[in-house]
Design a protein around this motif. Sequence first.
Motif, short mmCIF file in Angstrom:
data_model
loop_
_atom_site.label_atom_id
_atom_site.label_comp_id
_atom_site.label_asym_id
_atom_site.label_seq_id
_atom_site.Cartn_x
_atom_site.Cartn_y
_atom_site.Cartn_z
N MET A 10 0.81 -1.29 -0.01
CA MET A 10 -0.05 -0.04 0.04
C MET A 10 0.89 1.16 0.11
O MET A 10 1.90 1.18 0.54
N VAL A 13 -0.15 5.72 3.25
CA VAL A 13 -0.94 5.12 4.34
C VAL A 13 -1.02 6.01 5.78
O VAL A 13 0.19 6.56 6.44
N SER A 15 -1.69 5.57 9.46
CA SER A 15 -1.55 4.61 10.48
C SER A 15 -1.94 5.01 11.83
O SER A 15 -1.63 6.12 12.28
N LEU A 68 -4.58 0.62 9.48
CA LEU A 68 -3.92 1.18 8.26
C LEU A 68 -4.86 1.48 6.90
O LEU A 68 -5.43 0.63 6.66
N PRO A 70 -4.93 3.15 3.53
CA PRO A 70 -4.35 3.74 1.92
C PRO A 70 -5.13 5.08 1.75
O PRO A 70 -6.36 4.92 1.81
#
Length: 156
Positions: A10, A13, A15, A68, A70
């Motif tokens: 990915m 991202v 997080s 996570l 994207p």
Amino acid sequence: MVESGKEFIMENVLSLRKKMTQRQLDDEMEKIGEFLQSNGATQAGPIVTVTFSIDTKNKEPILDMEILVPMDKVLELSGDYVFKPLFRVTNAVYARHKGNPADLQKTYNEMLLFIQENNLQQITVGYNVLINEPMPGLTLDDMIIDVYIGINPNIL
């Protein structure tokens, strides 16, 4: 069916890793959606969840989790959100789980047995890729989750 040698990548991202209850997890998912919207970004692929550990506090599970997401563009992130330009799991054992996430442990058990039977060395926790998220008209039994567990590529 469990397969090996898989890869999952990915880009851009967002997080978030923290300890939270299931209710707090749902709230955080909603907050992430609002954050993306307010910053003119959209989700650019499936959400990935990772559970590192589970503790119990007042009889309620506390999950040490990472979410996570994207994104379709680079965003400056602050606070609890961390930006990862690239997220990649390579040389992974992979399995697709179809059905209620409550039964996900069965898929994990199959994968761990595969790892053991093939003398592989697990080097990451499992990454759960939510292929279809719960939506109106779908039940939890309709969910599809791809699971990746990183394996040491070295032959020792």
